[in-house]
Design a protein around this motif. Sequence first.
Motif, PDB file in Angstrom:
ATOM      1  N   LEU A 154      18.692  -6.699  81.093  1.00 36.59           N
ATOM      2  CA  LEU A 154      19.272  -5.596  82.081  1.00 36.59           C
ATOM      3  C   LEU A 154      18.979  -5.834  83.354  1.00 36.59           C
ATOM      4  O   LEU A 154      18.067  -6.490  83.629  1.00 36.59           O
ATOM      5  CB  LEU A 154      18.686  -4.249  81.663  1.00 36.59           C
ATOM      6  CG  LEU A 154      19.093  -2.964  82.313  1.00 36.59           C
ATOM      7  CD1 LEU A 154      20.405  -2.815  82.148  1.00 36.59           C
ATOM      8  CD2 LEU A 154      18.306  -1.753  82.069  1.00 36.59           C
ATOM      9  N   GLY A 155      20.159  -5.620  84.194  1.00 39.86           N
ATOM     10  CA  GLY A 155      20.122  -6.474  85.518  1.00 39.86           C
ATOM     11  C   GLY A 155      19.988  -5.052  86.744  1.00 39.86           C
ATOM     12  O   GLY A 155      19.214  -5.328  87.705  1.00 39.86           O
ATOM     13  N   SER A 156      20.505  -4.075  86.202  1.00 38.79           N
ATOM     14  CA  SER A 156      20.465  -3.031  87.074  1.00 38.79           C
ATOM     15  C   SER A 156      20.362  -1.453  86.299  1.00 38.79           C
ATOM     16  O   SER A 156      20.978  -1.537  85.352  1.00 38.79           O
ATOM     17  CB  SER A 156      21.575  -3.182  88.090  1.00 38.79           C
ATOM     18  OG  SER A 156      21.975  -2.045  89.126  1.00 38.79           O
ATOM     19  N   THR A 157      19.882  -0.482  87.519  1.00 38.89           N
ATOM     20  CA  THR A 157      20.296   0.781  86.922  1.00 38.89           C
ATOM     21  C   THR A 157      21.025   1.581  87.631  1.00 38.89           C
ATOM     22  O   THR A 157      20.905   1.365  89.142  1.00 38.89           O
ATOM     23  CB  THR A 157      19.109   1.367  86.199  1.00 38.89           C
ATOM     24  OG1 THR A 157      18.057   1.438  87.560  1.00 38.89           O
ATOM     25  CG2 THR A 157      18.263   0.850  85.395  1.00 38.89           C
ATOM     26  N   LEU A 158      21.458   2.795  87.202  1.00 31.83           N
ATOM     27  CA  LEU A 158      22.192   3.660  88.098  1.00 31.83           C
ATOM     28  C   LEU A 158      21.395   5.112  87.966  1.00 31.83           C
ATOM     29  O   LEU A 158      21.323   5.543  86.723  1.00 31.83           O
ATOM     30  CB  LEU A 158      23.436   3.691  87.519  1.00 31.83           C
ATOM     31  CG  LEU A 158      24.341   5.111  87.575  1.00 31.83           C
ATOM     32  CD1 LEU A 158      24.392   5.686  89.048  1.00 31.83           C
ATOM     33  CD2 LEU A 158      25.735   5.140  86.819  1.00 31.83           C
TER      34      LEU A 158
ATOM     35  N   LEU B 171      11.705 -14.552  82.700  1.00 30.99           N
ATOM     36  CA  LEU B 171      12.011 -14.977  84.111  1.00 30.99           C
ATOM     37  C   LEU B 171      11.707 -14.148  85.214  1.00 30.99           C
ATOM     38  O   LEU B 171      11.877 -14.538  86.445  1.00 30.99           O
ATOM     39  CB  LEU B 171      13.608 -15.214  84.251  1.00 30.99           C
ATOM     40  CG  LEU B 171      13.825 -16.460  83.168  1.00 30.99           C
ATOM     41  CD1 LEU B 171      15.629 -16.549  83.061  1.00 30.99           C
ATOM     42  CD2 LEU B 171      13.420 -17.891  83.628  1.00 30.99           C
ATOM     43  N   LYS B 172      11.094 -12.932  84.952  1.00 31.27           N
ATOM     44  CA  LYS B 172      10.787 -12.222  86.107  1.00 31.27           C
ATOM     45  C   LYS B 172      11.686 -12.001  87.164  1.00 31.27           C
ATOM     46  O   LYS B 172      11.667 -12.175  88.300  1.00 31.27           O
ATOM     47  CB  LYS B 172       9.374 -12.660  86.723  1.00 31.27           C
ATOM     48  CG  LYS B 172       8.487 -13.089  85.731  1.00 31.27           C
ATOM     49  CD  LYS B 172       7.018 -13.342  86.387  1.00 31.27           C
ATOM     50  CE  LYS B 172       6.014 -13.443  85.103  1.00 31.27           C
ATOM     51  NZ  LYS B 172       6.327 -13.138  83.699  1.00 31.27           N
ATOM     52  N   ILE B 173      12.997 -11.470  86.665  1.00 32.01           N
ATOM     53  CA  ILE B 173      14.189 -11.408  87.696  1.00 32.01           C
ATOM     54  C   ILE B 173      14.212  -9.828  88.031  1.00 32.01           C
ATOM     55  O   ILE B 173      14.264  -9.122  86.883  1.00 32.01           O
ATOM     56  CB  ILE B 173      15.530 -11.713  87.060  1.00 32.01           C
ATOM     57  CG1 ILE B 173      15.375 -13.157  86.755  1.00 32.01           C
ATOM     58  CG2 ILE B 173      16.616 -11.214  87.979  1.00 32.01           C
ATOM     59  CD1 ILE B 173      16.696 -13.673  86.034  1.00 32.01           C
ATOM     60  N   PRO B 174      13.993  -9.462  89.076  1.00 32.55           N
ATOM     61  CA  PRO B 174      13.881  -7.932  89.523  1.00 32.55           C
ATOM     62  C   PRO B 174      15.073  -7.200  89.115  1.00 32.55           C
ATOM     63  O   PRO B 174      16.169  -7.611  89.220  1.00 32.55           O
ATOM     64  CB  PRO B 174      13.093  -7.901  90.836  1.00 32.55           C
ATOM     65  CG  PRO B 174      13.935  -9.177  91.376  1.00 32.55           C
ATOM     66  CD  PRO B 174      13.874 -10.349  90.410  1.00 32.55           C
ATOM     67  N   LEU B 175      14.935  -5.860  88.983  1.00 29.23           N
ATOM     68  CA  LEU B 175      16.046  -4.995  88.760  1.00 29.23           C
ATOM     69  C   LEU B 175      16.449  -4.421  89.994  1.00 29.23           C
ATOM     70  O   LEU B 175      15.649  -4.352  91.071  1.00 29.23           O
ATOM     71  CB  LEU B 175      15.634  -3.846  87.838  1.00 29.23           C
ATOM     72  CG  LEU B 175      15.087  -3.906  86.416  1.00 29.23           C
ATOM     73  CD1 LEU B 175      14.174  -3.017  85.872  1.00 29.23           C
ATOM     74  CD2 LEU B 175      16.451  -4.031  85.510  1.00 29.23           C
ATOM     75  N   LEU B 176      17.661  -4.163  89.929  1.00 30.27           N
ATOM     76  CA  LEU B 176      18.435  -3.269  91.140  1.00 30.27           C
ATOM     77  C   LEU B 176      18.411  -1.969  90.820  1.00 30.27           C
ATOM     78  O   LEU B 176      19.450  -1.783  89.964  1.00 30.27           O
ATOM     79  CB  LEU B 176      19.568  -4.128  91.587  1.00 30.27           C
ATOM     80  CG  LEU B 176      20.389  -3.730  92.985  1.00 30.27           C
ATOM     81  CD1 LEU B 176      19.588  -3.611  93.932  1.00 30.27           C
ATOM     82  CD2 LEU B 176      21.595  -4.671  93.107  1.00 30.27           C
ATOM     83  N   PHE B 177      17.993  -1.178  91.407  1.00 35.17           N
ATOM     84  CA  PHE B 177      18.032   0.231  91.516  1.00 35.17           C
ATOM     85  C   PHE B 177      19.104   0.736  92.162  1.00 35.17           C
ATOM     86  O   PHE B 177      19.037   1.077  93.624  1.00 35.17           O
ATOM     87  CB  PHE B 177      16.723   1.057  91.476  1.00 35.17           C
ATOM     88  CG  PHE B 177      15.644   0.602  90.570  1.00 35.17           C
ATOM     89  CD1 PHE B 177      15.683   0.949  89.316  1.00 35.17           C
ATOM     90  CD2 PHE B 177      14.720  -0.185  91.151  1.00 35.17           C
ATOM     91  CE1 PHE B 177      14.661   0.499  88.464  1.00 35.17           C
ATOM     92  CE2 PHE B 177      13.848  -0.644  90.095  1.00 35.17           C
ATOM     93  CZ  PHE B 177      13.634  -0.521  88.955  1.00 35.17           C
ATOM     94  N   GLY B 178      20.230   1.304  91.867  1.00 32.14           N
ATOM     95  CA  GLY B 178      21.307   1.948  92.639  1.00 32.14           C
ATOM     96  C   GLY B 178      21.558   3.322  92.209  1.00 32.14           C
ATOM     97  O   GLY B 178      21.057   4.040  91.261  1.00 32.14           O
ATOM     98  N   PHE B 179      22.310   3.977  93.237  1.00 33.92           N
ATOM     99  CA  PHE B 179      22.311   5.442  93.073  1.00 33.92           C
ATOM    100  C   PHE B 179      23.496   5.952  93.904  1.00 33.92           C
ATOM    101  O   PHE B 179      23.778   5.369  95.058  1.00 33.92           O
ATOM    102  CB  PHE B 179      21.016   6.382  93.525  1.00 33.92           C
ATOM    103  CG  PHE B 179      21.137   7.675  93.284  1.00 33.92           C
ATOM    104  CD1 PHE B 179      21.396   8.606  91.891  1.00 33.92           C
ATOM    105  CD2 PHE B 179      20.866   8.551  94.395  1.00 33.92           C
ATOM    106  CE1 PHE B 179      21.625   9.986  91.897  1.00 33.92           C
ATOM    107  CE2 PHE B 179      20.772  10.053  94.211  1.00 33.92           C
ATOM    108  CZ  PHE B 179      21.190  10.531  93.327  1.00 33.92           C
ATOM    109  N   ASP B 180      24.111   7.171  93.623  1.00 32.19           N
ATOM    110  CA  ASP B 180      25.098   7.700  94.712  1.00 32.19           C
ATOM    111  C   ASP B 180      24.631   8.416  95.854  1.00 32.19           C
ATOM    112  O   ASP B 180      24.503   9.755  95.729  1.00 32.19           O
ATOM    113  CB  ASP B 180      26.048   8.734  93.891  1.00 32.19           C
ATOM    114  CG  ASP B 180      27.144   7.756  92.759  1.00 32.19           C
ATOM    115  OD1 ASP B 180      28.041   7.309  93.435  1.00 32.19           O
ATOM    116  OD2 ASP B 180      26.632   7.603  91.749  1.00 32.19           O
ATOM    117  N   THR B 181      24.054   7.867  96.866  1.00 27.94           N
ATOM    118  CA  THR B 181      23.696   8.602  97.997  1.00 27.94           C
ATOM    119  C   THR B 181      24.776   8.337  99.003  1.00 27.94           C
ATOM    120  O   THR B 181      25.091   7.344  99.600  1.00 27.94           O
ATOM    121  CB  THR B 181      22.489   7.552  98.808  1.00 27.94           C
ATOM    122  OG1 THR B 181      21.322   7.635  97.817  1.00 27.94           O
ATOM    123  CG2 THR B 181      22.008   8.365 100.097  1.00 27.94           C
ATOM    124  N   ILE B 182      25.483   9.587  98.893  1.00 28.63           N
ATOM    125  CA  ILE B 182      27.017   9.370  99.453  1.00 28.63           C
ATOM    126  C   ILE B 182      26.766  10.210 101.174  1.00 28.63           C
ATOM    127  O   ILE B 182      27.274   9.454 101.821  1.00 28.63           O
ATOM    128  CB  ILE B 182      28.105  10.043  98.848  1.00 28.63           C
ATOM    129  CG1 ILE B 182      28.002   9.644  97.294  1.00 28.63           C
ATOM    130  CG2 ILE B 182      29.349  10.189  99.469  1.00 28.63           C
ATOM    131  CD1 ILE B 182      28.370   8.060  97.437  1.00 28.63           C
TER     132      ILE B 182
END
Length: 743
Positions: A81-85, A106-117
Amino acid sequence: MKRRKHLRPLSLLLCLVVVLALLLSTPPSSAQRGNDVERRVNALLARMTLAEKLGQLQQLDGEGNGNFRPEHLELVRKGLLGSTLGVRNGGQPNKLQRVAMEESRLKIPLLFGFDTIHGYRTIFPIPLAEAASWDPSLAERSSSIAAKESYAAGLRWTFAPMVDIARDPRWGRITEGAGEDPFLGAAFARARVRGFQGDDYSQPGKVLACAKHWVGYGAAEGGRDYNTTEMSEQTLRSIYFPPFKAAIDAGVGTFMSAFNALNGVPTSANHFTLTKVLRDEWKFDGFVVSDYTSVKELINHGYAANDKEAAWLALNAGVDMEMVSRLFNQHGAALLNEKKWTQATIDEAVRRVLRIKFRLGLFERPYVDESLEKTAHLTAESRTVAREIAGKSMVLLKNDRETLPLAKTVGSIAVIGPLADDNRSPLGWWSGDGKDEDTVTPLTGIRAKVSSQTKVTYAKGCDITGDSDAGFVEAVAAARSSDVAVVFVGESKDMAGEAASRVTLDLPGRQMDLVKEVARAGKPTIVVLINGRPPAIGWIVDNVPAILEAWMAGTESGNAIADILFGDVNPGGKLPVTFPRVTGQVPIYYNHLNTGRPPEANNRYTAKYFDAPWTPQFPFGFGLSYTQFKISNVAVSATQIRPDGTIRVTADVENTGKRAGDEVVQLYIRDVTATITRPVKELKGFQRVTLQPGAKRSLEFVLGPEHLGFYNRDMKFVVEPGEFRVMVGSNSQDVIEKTFEVR
Ligand code: NOJ
């Protein structure tokens, strides 16, 4: 001698230390940093398995309350998993990130996304409203506060700005963009990207932005959300592309592909838009995330036969990360085996995602300080900014006999309507983690503003929707027994936004009847609109002396409305979209083509309607003030210029009234004859200025090839010789015209 001998090595050492210190303190240039990122991306890529690569291309959504889902833990552990919403708040992102950083290979960080509009916790006016300020610096400020609040909730990425041009107000998502004009839209796109990302989105308090929805989504047929769009490449390039290009020029890190099909090819599998334009022409090196399940929806479109084909087509066309559906992951290995995907294509998509993660500094700072949430959210300062921006976004549509502003000492005031004390609707669609209970309603704002002697009577009158007029009697009585009546009507929060297309722009439910009844009570009546799209309010315009378009103006709505009603703020907003008289006039936009038979009042056989005027209720760029302005001395610096030349346009603007106020001076052009027909007007400049009574200012605009050119039939951007008209005015209709020639 002795002394000298002794000193020399010491001073040499000192010099060395100074030089070294200087070298170390010089930050690496952006090129150096860029090379470093590329090196790190490639080194990491070389260590990844296919499953881990596909994992980086997967985004999944969290639970409605901001928590991650239990299954995410295992996926993250395995690097799938690379990212969450939507995972946010209360340390949720940190918890999941810890698994990525401590338990995955591999300790690749997640990218946390959201609809801040339009705000995360402090909610600002809907983007359509902010565009009505015609002051992009305000959108930059609100986006920057929204970024800070989002960051404090553990987020590093927002799915904003939405930069879709919308010419059809039936489309609910018109609320999320800057309206109908590409020039204004581009200015707001740039400002929002700057606000979210700053100069460097790896800095604390900044978030990665996402230009969406690429592309043509706003032209959904019939204004019906998710519907198909059909348009010429010329229209695409000249109307729908510019805000996206502006976002790129401002450094936006990501794009979102859209739901709609464009000329028969779904935009989440459209090689022309995703690769030819975005990568080959515009050299975009960030990544593209699909919209929510839009990869899987390729099947419904009739473009892919099954899940595997959908994955095949989307990645090859240029989608890098898949939102919510999991087809890249489920079918990636098979597609590679079958040579439908190449290793290079997969690697390139992963490279783009990793590149942004490195640029974000996620590897160095994967966690956020959870204590920030307490201090960064809904501060007194952000509320003050929200109030200021809300006031500057409102548009005075009518003010006969100076009905407004009201005196704070007015004896009695009736505050009427279903939106008068509604704390939910003013937040608008996509209101982040904004809370209804934080909203200042108009009733609260008015009560806080008037003198202690003023009697305020509230009557709801009716609901926003529904048939009941049971509350009319009370509302009319309130109006009769007061000196003045203010009626708040419009739309509910969920009537504008995603999946909120409407077949009519009329006020829903019994609201128009309520206004009629209240107006008949005979007291000065003011209508305040709280809505997310242009309404059709002909009767009100014809019969009520004052109308304020307040939009869905966010947390501070009620205070900002009261500021204007009682004259503490002089309204200066202008419409970023044409207001029709009736829904049937839609699409109605100012920058249309002229036709061979432009409308003429006394000629039946011209481009108009049998049963309604062809003109809008309020034109694009329209808005009044409590003072008056005069625009004069419009002049051009030359009568002829070369196609690669520039021309200066000057004009004076004077406050001829008695109050300080803001005017938005607008500049339009028309290329009179060309090898492809050109719009009757195109906005190419605007300036919002504040003037004291009696003050006069000279303004200057410079027009160059980027303003005068257009995409010709070969899709070449050209400035063609011939006559140009320049129009300067206070809206798109009231203009002073000059001409010049390109030779
Ligand atoms: C669907 C919407 O179209 C898009 O704008 C939004 O960012 C995603 N859902 C994620 O919520």
